[in-house]
Write an enzyme that holds these catalytic residues in place. Structure first.
Site, mmCIF file in Angstrom:
data_model
loop_
_atom_site.group_PDB
_atom_site.id
_atom_site.type_symbol
_atom_site.label_atom_id
_atom_site.label_comp_id
_atom_site.label_asym_id
_atom_site.label_seq_id
_atom_site.Cartn_x
_atom_site.Cartn_y
_atom_site.Cartn_z
ATOM 1 N N ASP A 89 -6.588 1.556 8.220
ATOM 2 C CA ASP A 89 -8.014 1.246 8.090
ATOM 3 C C ASP A 89 -8.332 -0.246 8.154
ATOM 4 O O ASP A 89 -9.488 -0.622 8.309
ATOM 5 C CB ASP A 89 -8.542 1.786 6.754
ATOM 6 N N PHE A 124 -1.634 6.352 3.428
ATOM 7 C CA PHE A 124 -1.017 6.992 4.597
ATOM 8 C C PHE A 124 -0.124 6.013 5.355
ATOM 9 O O PHE A 124 1.007 6.347 5.714
ATOM 10 C CB PHE A 124 -2.093 7.561 5.516
ATOM 11 N N ALA A 169 -6.613 9.115 9.018
ATOM 12 C CA ALA A 169 -5.239 9.118 8.526
ATOM 13 C C ALA A 169 -4.215 8.980 9.659
ATOM 14 O O ALA A 169 -3.230 8.248 9.531
ATOM 15 C CB ALA A 169 -5.002 10.402 7.735
ATOM 16 N N GLY A 204 0.814 -1.211 0.000
ATOM 17 C CA GLY A 204 0.000 0.000 0.000
ATOM 18 C C GLY A 204 0.846 1.260 0.000
ATOM 19 O O GLY A 204 1.904 1.322 0.653
ATOM 20 N N GLU A 221 -19.295 16.939 3.196
ATOM 21 C CA GLU A 221 -18.447 17.745 2.314
ATOM 22 C C GLU A 221 -18.987 17.752 0.887
ATOM 23 O O GLU A 221 -19.055 18.800 0.235
ATOM 24 C CB GLU A 221 -17.007 17.198 2.346
HETATM 25 C C1 LIG Z 1 -13.260 10.587 0.927
HETATM 26 C C2 LIG Z 1 -12.463 10.383 2.188
HETATM 27 C C3 LIG Z 1 -12.231 11.440 3.048
HETATM 28 C C4 LIG Z 1 -11.479 11.265 4.198
HETATM 29 N N1 LIG Z 1 -11.254 12.334 5.013
HETATM 30 C C5 LIG Z 1 -10.462 12.186 6.094
HETATM 31 C C6 LIG Z 1 -10.126 13.293 6.912
HETATM 32 O O1 LIG Z 1 -10.571 14.423 6.671
HETATM 33 N N2 LIG Z 1 -9.286 13.089 7.972
HETATM 34 C C7 LIG Z 1 -8.767 11.857 8.256
HETATM 35 O O2 LIG Z 1 -7.994 11.718 9.187
HETATM 36 N N3 LIG Z 1 -9.097 10.789 7.512
HETATM 37 C C8 LIG Z 1 -9.908 10.909 6.442
HETATM 38 N N4 LIG Z 1 -10.211 9.832 5.672
HETATM 39 C C9 LIG Z 1 -9.718 8.517 6.083
HETATM 40 C C10 LIG Z 1 -8.271 8.317 5.705
HETATM 41 O O3 LIG Z 1 -8.050 8.677 4.366
HETATM 42 C C11 LIG Z 1 -7.905 6.863 5.946
HETATM 43 O O4 LIG Z 1 -8.113 6.578 7.300
HETATM 44 C C12 LIG Z 1 -6.458 6.579 5.580
HETATM 45 O O5 LIG Z 1 -6.253 6.785 4.216
HETATM 46 C C13 LIG Z 1 -6.084 5.151 5.961
HETATM 47 O O6 LIG Z 1 -4.779 4.910 5.576
HETATM 48 P P1 LIG Z 1 -4.352 3.443 5.114
HETATM 49 O O7 LIG Z 1 -2.886 3.490 4.841
HETATM 50 O O8 LIG Z 1 -4.860 2.443 6.061
HETATM 51 O O9 LIG Z 1 -5.155 3.201 3.769
HETATM 52 P P2 LIG Z 1 -5.132 4.048 2.434
HETATM 53 O O10 LIG Z 1 -4.622 5.407 2.629
HETATM 54 O O11 LIG Z 1 -6.486 3.870 1.858
HETATM 55 O O12 LIG Z 1 -4.082 3.275 1.544
HETATM 56 C C14 LIG Z 1 -4.307 1.985 1.071
HETATM 57 C C15 LIG Z 1 -3.258 1.697 0.023
HETATM 58 O O13 LIG Z 1 -3.251 0.327 -0.268
HETATM 59 C C16 LIG Z 1 -3.317 0.126 -1.664
HETATM 60 N N5 LIG Z 1 -3.947 -1.163 -1.853
HETATM 61 C C17 LIG Z 1 -5.181 -1.552 -1.494
HETATM 62 N N6 LIG Z 1 -5.356 -2.857 -1.771
HETATM 63 C C18 LIG Z 1 -4.198 -3.291 -2.317
HETATM 64 C C19 LIG Z 1 -3.738 -4.528 -2.824
HETATM 65 N N7 LIG Z 1 -4.504 -5.622 -2.809
HETATM 66 N N8 LIG Z 1 -2.502 -4.592 -3.332
HETATM 67 C C20 LIG Z 1 -1.701 -3.509 -3.370
HETATM 68 N N9 LIG Z 1 -2.074 -2.309 -2.890
HETATM 69 C C21 LIG Z 1 -3.300 -2.210 -2.368
HETATM 70 C C22 LIG Z 1 -4.081 1.320 -2.176
HETATM 71 O O14 LIG Z 1 -3.845 1.528 -3.552
HETATM 72 C C23 LIG Z 1 -3.488 2.416 -1.294
HETATM 73 O O15 LIG Z 1 -2.258 2.817 -1.822
HETATM 74 C C24 LIG Z 1 -10.967 9.984 4.509
HETATM 75 C C25 LIG Z 1 -11.213 8.914 3.664
HETATM 76 C C26 LIG Z 1 -11.950 9.107 2.502
HETATM 77 C C27 LIG Z 1 -12.207 7.947 1.577
#
Ligand SMILES: Cc1cc2nc3c(=O)[nH]c(=O)nc-3n(C[C@H](O)[C@H](O)[C@H](O)COP(=O)(O)OP(=O)(O)OC[C@H]3O[C@@H](n4cnc5c(N)ncnc54)[C@H](O)[C@@H]3O)c2cc1C
Length: 490
Positions: free
Chosen positions: A318, A19, A329, A16, A180
């Site tokens: 997440d 974040f 995030a 991934g 939003e």
């Molecule tokens: C529209 C929206 C608004 C948001 N607003 C806020 C906010 O204002 N404040 C806040 O704190 N949080 C906010 N969030 C939540 C925040 O974005 C997430 O909590 C955060 O991105 C989680 O980080 P992560 O690394 O777990 O997942 P993500 O940032 O979603 O990253 C997941 C990564 O894994 C990759 N991936 C997924 N499956 C696979 C796979 N099988 N193989 C390879 N790669 C894969 C994806 O391409 C991505 O690069 C928002 C979310 C959304 C959708």
């Protein structure tokens, strides 16, 4: 199938580039390890600003810089494109695929940060008519659908048709993203576009925000929720609570209200901002480790973010269910940094850290220009102050100086002026995804099945060889028989 060769240094695979993935990788910059980051997109996506891409304020590049570029100066990292389809905990190997070509990546430590996708609560067919808001594809498709609806309404109104269904926009889910989106569509209709059309009055557009829950923004508490509802209504958004969507089709949606009555809203533009489902990789890990999964597919991890029975595997962001941590995030960023520190510490022989502890830096949601809500510790803020705080925080977290500068410029244009610099949409952005979804293997079918190209080339080569052999035999026969140069009769 390509297999990476065994390396000398400790190998860390990060799944991934969101974040968790990005911040975890960056935190390993000084560690004596080789990091391979594999992600299914080539960019690092700043999801909190997706709605601004969907509503024409920012370009996709401003919120999704190339991960390769972001990490270009970090020598111990290799960035690979690929969707992870398998994690073998016993063999310590990750398998990823892109356009039908597989890559296997052995690891000594693994950080899984694959995030979450949209959940339609078992009604996946809604997705075609009501796109979610999780990716750049989603945001660009929604941009096309939103601005496209106004265009179609103008054409319809010019012909004298009823265009109410084209000028009705329904957002499902009254969490931060739904609020939003609803606020921005209302601003578009009432402010940005009001002088751009001749046959329609965009200010008559109906914007509805629906949720089955009894209040908007539940995680912000009852008081901020009520304030947000009132502000949305002042903007012209119809807020409908206790309203559950039971069906979605091309021209509208069916709603069942808490008192039991049902209603249909005719609308071509539906936006799904309700429900999340953790990456299916959680299930893969749970099946092999016995770790529990909750209803949203999040995996239960140990207090140090490792997978039960697998101290070499960390899961962050997440995807995890731990101590009711929210899907934000900061949980992903802090979790990934913790995992990176633990990996580095182990290599240096340091004792294990204390269990992961999340430091809540506060939450914010924007409603429209000059209106936002914020919670920082016990502090509850509303209005312009919260909005300015929101701007400052998001500016800090946008990746790259160049993107920060252009984002500020675009915010000036949209919030102080009336303009939206990024209204461009194409037919492909709206329709190509549905077309791809109809192919059995998506884009892979377009570039031929794995190996099919090579097999086809082999066939061509074989038939060419046969042709050349026959030609040579004929040449030799002609020479040996003395027939060459002799004019054949009859
Ligand atoms: C529209 C929206 C608004 C948001 N607003 C806020 C906010 O204002 N404040 C806040 O704190 N949080 C906010 N969030 C939540 C925040 O974005 C997430 O909590 C955060 O991105 C989680 O980080 P992560 O690394 O777990 O997942 P993500 O940032 O979603 O990253 C997941 C990564 O894994 C990759 N991936 C997924 N499956 C696979 C796979 N099988 N193989 C390879 N790669 C894969 C994806 O391409 C991505 O690069 C928002 C979310 C959304 C959708």
């Amino acid at each position: 199938m390509q297999t990476e060769t065994t390396q000398q240094r400790h190998r860390v695979v990060v799944v991934g580039s969101g974040f968790g993935g990005l911040f975890g990788t960056k935190a390993l910059r000084r560690a004596d390890v080789d990091v391979t980051m594999v992600a299914k997109t080539t960019h690092h996506l700043f999801q909190p600003l997706l709605y601004q891409v969907a509503t024409g304020i920012l370009s996709q590049g401003e919120i999704a810089p190339p991960t390769r570029e972001v990490l270009s100066s970090q020598d111990n990292v290799q960035v690979l494109l690929g969707e992870v389809t398998g994690i073998d905990l016993e063999r310590q190997v990750v398998t990823s695929t892109v356009l039908g070509r597989d890559t296997t990546l052995p690891y000594d430590s693994l950080i899984v940060a694959a995030g979450a996708g949209q959940s339609y609560f078992g009604n996946d067919h809604f997705a075609e008519y009501a796109p979610g808001m999780k990716s750049i594809d989603d945001a660009l498709e929604l941009r096309g659908r939103i601005f496209g609806a106004f265009e179609m309404a103008e054409l319809g109104a010019k012909r004298g048709d009823n265009v109410d269904h084209l000028l009705t926009f329904v957002v499902v889910g009254a969490g931060p993203t739904g609020v939003e989106m609803a606020g921005q569509i209302a601003e578009l209709a009432h402010r940005t576009l009001k002088r751009d059309f001749r046959a329609i009055n965009t200010r008559t557009a109906r914007v509805v925000l629906l949720d089955a829950a009894p209040q908007v923004l539940p995680p912000f508490g009852a008081k901020l929720g009520a304030w947000t509802s009132r502000e949305l209504e002042k903007l012209g958004v119809e807020v409908q609570l206790g309203a559950m969507v039971t069906d979605v089709d091309e021209r509208g949606l069916e709603i069942k209200y808490k008192d039991g009555h049902t209603e249909r809203i005719n609308t071509v533009t539906k936006i799904w901002a309700a429900g999340v489902q953790a990456s299916p990789l959680g299930k893969t890990l749970a099946e092999q480790s016995g770790a529990p999964l909750d209803r949203a597919g999040r995996i239960g991890v140990n207090p140090d973010l490792t997978l039960p029975g697998h101290p070499e595997v960390f899961v962050v962001g997440d995807m995890i269910a731990l101590d009711n941590l929210p899907g934000v995030a900061q949980v992903a960023i802090q979790g990934a940094k913790y995992a990176a520190k633990e990996i580095e510490g182990r290599l240096k022989g340091k004792p294990a850290q204390a269990p992961f502890k999340y430091h809540d830096k506060g939450s914010m949601a924007i409603i429209s220009r000059f209106r936002a809500v914020a919670m920082v510790g016990k502090l509850r803020l509303t209005g312009v102050i919260a909005w300015l705080m929101w701007l400052a925080v998001h500016l800090v977290y946008i990746t790259g100086f160049k993107n920060r500068v252009t984002a500020v410029l675009h915010w000036f244009i949209s919030f102080l002026g009336r303009g939206r610099s990024e209204r461009t949409t194409t037919e492909q952005q709206i329709f190509a995804r549905s077309a791809l979804a109809r192919l059995k293997h998506g884009a892979t079918d377009l570039v031929s099945a794995p190996g099919a190209y090579d097999a086809a080339r082999e066939l061509v080569e074989e038939s060419r060889r046969h042709e050349l052999e026959m030609q040579a035999l004929e040449e030799a026969r002609l020479t040996d028989s003395g027939a060459r140069g002799v004019k054949q009769s009859g």
